[in-house]
Write a protein that holds these residues in place. Structure first.
Motif, PDB file in Angstrom:
ATOM      1  N   PRO A   5      44.950  42.284  22.483  1.00 45.73           N
ATOM      2  CA  PRO A   5      43.490  41.915  24.262  1.00 45.73           C
ATOM      3  C   PRO A   5      43.417  43.323  24.516  1.00 45.73           C
ATOM      4  CG  PRO A   5      46.752  41.068  24.676  1.00 45.73           C
ATOM      5  CD  PRO A   5      46.049  41.764  22.812  1.00 45.73           C
ATOM      6  N   ILE A   6      42.669  43.051  25.583  1.00 47.34           N
ATOM      7  CA  ILE A   6      42.142  43.997  26.265  1.00 47.34           C
ATOM      8  C   ILE A   6      42.714  44.094  27.870  1.00 47.34           C
ATOM      9  CG2 ILE A   6      40.370  45.910  27.384  1.00 47.34           C
ATOM     10  CD1 ILE A   6      40.697  46.182  24.434  1.00 47.34           C
ATOM     11  N   LEU A   7      42.812  42.710  28.368  1.00 46.08           N
ATOM     12  CA  LEU A   7      42.990  42.161  29.469  1.00 46.08           C
ATOM     13  C   LEU A   7      44.210  41.788  29.249  1.00 46.08           C
ATOM     14  CD1 LEU A   7      40.131  40.583  30.719  1.00 46.08           C
ATOM     15  CD2 LEU A   7      40.397  42.491  31.804  1.00 46.08           C
ATOM     16  N   THR A   8      45.250  42.582  30.210  1.00 48.87           N
ATOM     17  CA  THR A   8      46.739  42.266  30.107  1.00 48.87           C
ATOM     18  C   THR A   8      47.701  41.994  30.938  1.00 48.87           C
ATOM     19  OG1 THR A   8      47.310  44.475  29.541  1.00 48.87           O
ATOM     20  CG2 THR A   8      46.991  43.631  27.864  1.00 48.87           C
ATOM     21  N   PRO A   9      48.404  41.400  31.509  1.00 46.96           N
ATOM     22  CA  PRO A   9      49.181  41.145  32.663  1.00 46.96           C
ATOM     23  C   PRO A   9      49.654  41.531  33.579  1.00 46.96           C
ATOM     24  CG  PRO A   9      50.193  39.315  30.581  1.00 46.96           C
ATOM     25  CD  PRO A   9      48.980  40.107  29.984  1.00 46.96           C
ATOM     26  N   PHE A  20      43.744  51.526  35.009  1.00 45.39           N
ATOM     27  CA  PHE A  20      42.628  50.530  35.375  1.00 45.39           C
ATOM     28  C   PHE A  20      43.651  48.978  35.867  1.00 45.39           C
ATOM     29  CE2 PHE A  20      40.764  54.112  32.821  1.00 45.39           C
ATOM     30  CZ  PHE A  20      40.493  54.211  34.260  1.00 45.39           C
ATOM     31  N   GLU A  21      42.463  47.723  36.694  1.00 45.64           N
ATOM     32  CA  GLU A  21      43.260  46.913  37.272  1.00 45.64           C
ATOM     33  C   GLU A  21      42.330  46.843  37.757  1.00 45.64           C
ATOM     34  OE1 GLU A  21      45.959  47.616  40.060  1.00 45.64           O
ATOM     35  OE2 GLU A  21      44.199  47.261  41.835  1.00 45.64           O
ATOM     36  N   THR A  22      41.580  44.563  36.977  1.00 44.18           N
ATOM     37  CA  THR A  22      40.752  44.359  38.004  1.00 44.18           C
ATOM     38  C   THR A  22      40.957  43.177  38.286  1.00 44.18           C
ATOM     39  OG1 THR A  22      38.470  43.277  36.582  1.00 44.18           O
ATOM     40  CG2 THR A  22      40.063  43.319  35.333  1.00 44.18           C
ATOM     41  N   TYR A  70      40.484  38.853  38.424  1.00 43.00           N
ATOM     42  CA  TYR A  70      41.449  38.210  37.176  1.00 43.00           C
ATOM     43  C   TYR A  70      41.009  36.774  37.299  1.00 43.00           C
ATOM     44  CZ  TYR A  70      40.891  36.384  32.283  1.00 43.00           C
ATOM     45  OH  TYR A  70      40.420  35.478  31.282  1.00 43.00           O
ATOM     46  N   PHE A  71      39.865  35.878  38.327  1.00 41.90           N
ATOM     47  CA  PHE A  71      39.671  35.162  38.192  1.00 41.90           C
ATOM     48  C   PHE A  71      40.797  34.616  39.978  1.00 41.90           C
ATOM     49  CE2 PHE A  71      37.710  34.797  34.166  1.00 41.90           C
ATOM     50  CZ  PHE A  71      36.379  34.710  34.714  1.00 41.90           C
ATOM     51  N   LEU A 125      44.247  34.515  38.969  1.00 39.73           N
ATOM     52  CA  LEU A 125      45.124  34.520  38.187  1.00 39.73           C
ATOM     53  C   LEU A 125      45.690  36.325  38.608  1.00 39.73           C
ATOM     54  CD1 LEU A 125      45.017  33.268  34.448  1.00 39.73           C
ATOM     55  CD2 LEU A 125      45.530  31.697  36.321  1.00 39.73           C
ATOM     56  N   LYS A 140      45.542  39.650  39.379  1.00 35.68           N
ATOM     57  CA  LYS A 140      45.434  41.400  38.640  1.00 35.68           C
ATOM     58  C   LYS A 140      45.087  41.218  37.119  1.00 35.68           C
ATOM     59  CE  LYS A 140      44.511  44.250  42.640  1.00 35.68           C
ATOM     60  NZ  LYS A 140      44.182  43.487  43.131  1.00 35.68           N
ATOM     61  N   ALA A 141      44.893  41.865  36.051  1.00 36.29           N
ATOM     62  CA  ALA A 141      44.156  41.899  35.308  1.00 36.29           C
ATOM     63  C   ALA A 141      44.235  43.727  34.795  1.00 36.29           C
ATOM     64  CB  ALA A 141      44.068  41.153  34.320  1.00 36.29           C
ATOM     65  N   LEU A 148      43.597  46.834  32.369  1.00 40.74           N
ATOM     66  CA  LEU A 148      43.164  46.815  31.425  1.00 40.74           C
ATOM     67  C   LEU A 148      44.601  47.368  29.820  1.00 40.74           C
ATOM     68  CD1 LEU A 148      38.954  49.063  31.939  1.00 40.74           C
ATOM     69  CD2 LEU A 148      40.266  46.469  30.929  1.00 40.74           C
ATOM     70  N   PHE A 185      42.789  52.719  27.343  1.00 42.34           N
ATOM     71  CA  PHE A 185      42.631  53.134  28.604  1.00 42.34           C
ATOM     72  C   PHE A 185      44.329  54.476  28.973  1.00 42.34           C
ATOM     73  CE2 PHE A 185      39.953  49.839  27.382  1.00 42.34           C
ATOM     74  CZ  PHE A 185      38.885  49.931  27.419  1.00 42.34           C
ATOM     75  N   GLU A 240      35.237  43.727  37.129  1.00 42.45           N
ATOM     76  CA  GLU A 240      35.025  45.680  38.066  1.00 42.45           C
ATOM     77  C   GLU A 240      36.312  46.430  37.595  1.00 42.45           C
ATOM     78  OE1 GLU A 240      32.669  44.346  40.917  1.00 42.45           O
ATOM     79  OE2 GLU A 240      33.962  44.911  42.480  1.00 42.45           O
ATOM     80  N   GLU A 288      37.239  37.576  27.081  1.00 46.39           N
ATOM     81  CA  GLU A 288      36.932  38.953  26.653  1.00 46.39           C
ATOM     82  C   GLU A 288      36.443  38.522  24.678  1.00 46.39           C
ATOM     83  OE1 GLU A 288      40.720  41.017  27.129  1.00 46.39           O
ATOM     84  OE2 GLU A 288      40.405  41.615  24.786  1.00 46.39           O
TER      85      GLU A 288
END
Lengths: 431, 431
Positions: free
Chosen positions: A156-160, A170-172, A174-175, A177, A179-180, A182, A207, B171, B220
């Motif tokens: 996975p690219i988006l990890t916990p 880098f963080e984003t 995630y709905f 849940l 932060k997720a 990279l 990343f 983002e 993803e």
């Protein structure tokens, strides 16, 4: 549809054909106009003799700007003196879209200007050669593992949670849940894969939000990471040296033309054959001291250190058994010396530095729990990873190879930014 | 290092060998203990006769829990009734790491429990089969393009602007440059690549922050996107049908064993051969009406609509020329009817819905500028993309194929979450 490409002209000598592409360059010599056509597969000189074409076509050949898209017609002939070895005795010319004032001309441009126009810069012969070599390296990497019974496991690219330290994430959002992050490496997931499938590899973008401006850092780069159940550190080094030999020798065999465009001195690449020299960290420190470098045992090597070490050898050198303190929490300690990690880095020659980093992994549940605590990592985020030690732990090893560093080394580039189609760096996320 | 794998046992019949792996299952029959060993390449029944081994080994065979890692020794014999066709007449057994209370047992578990334990669930025969088929599909995709002169162009993941609408973007802060967005599609970059190299493909992870909970959505997912200069819509459909045939027929040829594990009815896959039926959007609407569905011309098709349409055919169907209003800004309009876009979607049979979406691209600078304005997109972010029309614009086309939807269809899965090693959905970003 494009039916004939420049790369296939040898099959069309003497034929009257139509080709489409872009005007790469042109020149004039009285009653002759030369148009160099590019179609993405090669370059072709099209020769317009004043007497052989209508006055309109002759005038058009004179007027068109660089990168105009065109259709040319004519007879193919072998011409060893022309670029690519063929020439078109042209009879007609049509414009698809006329271009003027193309920003990138044969004169010199600054690098920032070229990077701003990366979408156009990619059309130049040098960039085309790099992209073709990059593609061949990617294919060699996949073929190597596919032909040896490895299974691809896209991580996975988006990890916990962070895997390689928390400072460069880098963080984003995630709905609901939280932060997720990279991914910095697919390794932990590759370990789960190795316990399921024996031999796996991951290969995808990773990343690092590093505030580094060196020529050896990108914020987004591709990494391939094999992981093998029951491999120890020596097996891991065996795999790494066979892998590097395969990549480099494959490119040398298949991409001579592109390497020539890049004016790459390939003599040093020809040496990349196993066995590669294997030295311990301690031996590497000795080399530094003999070369007058004031280096403190226990530190990690910097770029200059790596260059001094690798300059002692005529091919990549494997440095193993680093001080555990400078390495990641998941590495197994050397049973001979608890201060050392069973790690291996491979340093490329010619100053290209580390291209592979790997290790045997800690397979004891208790020790791994202790390391997570020592590194102040949140154990809850790693419970799934600890399960791999709770249920059927086995010795296992793997490594990561950075694609852009490998492309840069093999192509002989000055900076990683040319090794990837659209580089991302601290001061650039466009185009 | 593991020297012998279960998949290679045919070369070792009659030999005394050592194998390592995990205890997959066991049973007892008085004076015989059966251990099913898995090593990632297959399963092997190891038979421990009470008289042939020490009492300690016999007792150990009885005690070990599922997923204990072990080393077995014995003689290989062909045994058509055993799983995999071979059996080990076992003489010894060593424990590497003893496991107890492995969470996933042969009994039924709920899906959320299995997804929470995805790192372990991957060890089951069914998941192993899916991962192997996924790998084969990835390789078929790459081979298809590599063998046809396409160049791989990895597009950036971190992008400065949205490509497929702004409502579903992840983002992240990008240093001092403001926000960056996770790519929704590599297409715009692939177009730049096609102008440089003629025929290119991108293949990497893409992201949609969709608040959708259907079995056909992941946040993803991997997408492959070919883009070809000088291809029109028909050429694009020719490429798509040849591509799908190649993928499906390759999996049928190479992965029969895995498809059997999944109990996939392959008769419907055998039909996937060109030519695929091609119908217009208007004809698709007629099909819906004939089937009693109240469908308004101008809308996009929903999941049920897609199923009704695809049920009319024995193989994937290509639907072309959609109302421009439901399609992306970069699609070229049909010269015969300005209201239509030169788009094509390919719908898979058996209710699997859209697996390919593509189009001929708008090649006029003026029209593209107007579309960007109509869609309220920031023109400044697309200046580089507009340059592709300013300098040597040519007709060109491409499409995207969603990897997980393709894996799901070919494997006959109920939900995309099993088609990728570690699925990411609105309510899940772990493990």
């Amino acid at each position: 549809m494009q039916n004939i490409y420049i790369k296939d002209l040898s099959q069309h000598i003497g034929e009257e054909i139509t080709l489409t592409g872009w005007l790469y360059n042109k020149r004039s010599s009285g009653k002759i106009k030369f148009i160099i056509l590019r179609d993405g597969t090669g370059l072709l000189q099209c020769v317009y003799f004043k007497g052989n074409v209508t006055p309109e076509v002759f005038e058009l050949a004179d007027r068109l700007g660089q990168e105009s898209s065109i259709e040319v017609k004519g007879k193919v002939k072998a011409e060893p003196r022309a670029v690519g070895g063929y020439e078109l005795d042209a009879t007609d010319l049509h414009v698809i879209s006329e271009a003027h004032d193309y920003p990138i001309t044969p004169k010199d441009h600054g690098v920032e200007f070229l990077m701003d126009n990366r979408h156009l810069w990619l059309r130049s012969s040098r960039q085309v050669a790099i992209m073709r070599i990059r593609h061949r390296i990617v294919k060699a990497i996949r073929d190597f593992f596919d032909n040896r019974g490895f299974t691809l496991m896209d991580p996975p690219i988006l990890t916990p949670a962070a895997c390689e330290g928390t400072s460069t994430l880098f963080e984003t959002e995630y709905f609901d849940l939280g932060k997720a992050y990279l991914t910095q490496s697919g390794q932990l997931y590759a370990e789960a894969g190795a316990m399921a499938l024996g031999k796996v590899y991951t290969f995808g973008p990773t990343f690092r939000a590093e505030k580094s401006k060196t020529r050896r850092h990108l914020t987004e780069f591709w990494m391939v990471e094999p992981e093998v159940a029951f491999n120890d550190l020596n097996d891991n080094m065996d795999l790494a040296e066979e892998f590097l030999e395969y990549i480099v020798q494959t490119v040398l065999k298949d991409k001579q033309e592109e390497l020539k465009v890049l004016e790459r001195d390939t003599t040093k690449l020809e040496n990349v054959k196993k066995p590669l020299p294997r030295i311990s960290y301690d031996e590497a420190v000795e080399i530094l001291k003999k070369n007058g470098i004031d280096f403190q045992w226990g530190n990690d090597f910097g770029g200059t250190d790596e260059t001094v070490i690798s300059n002692q050898f005529d091919r990549p050198v494997m440095v193993h058994r680093y001080p555990a303190e400078v390495k990641a929490f998941y590495m197994k300690r050397d049973p001979q010396n608890e201060k050392l990690a069973l790690a291996v880095d491979v340093l490329a020659p010619e100053g290209y530095g580390e291209i592979i980093g790997g290790s045997q992994r800690e397979d004891s549940l208790e020790l791994l729990q202790a390391r997570i605590k020592e590194h102040n990592l949140p154990q809850s985020a790693f419970e799934w990873y600890l399960d791999l030690r709770r249920f059927g732990s086995v010795p296992h090893s793997g490594f990561g190879l950075g694609l852009e560093r490998t492309v840069s080394w093999i192509c002989g580039l000055d900076h990683l930014r040319e090794a990837i189609p659209f580089a991302r760096m601290i001061y650039r996320n466009t185009p």
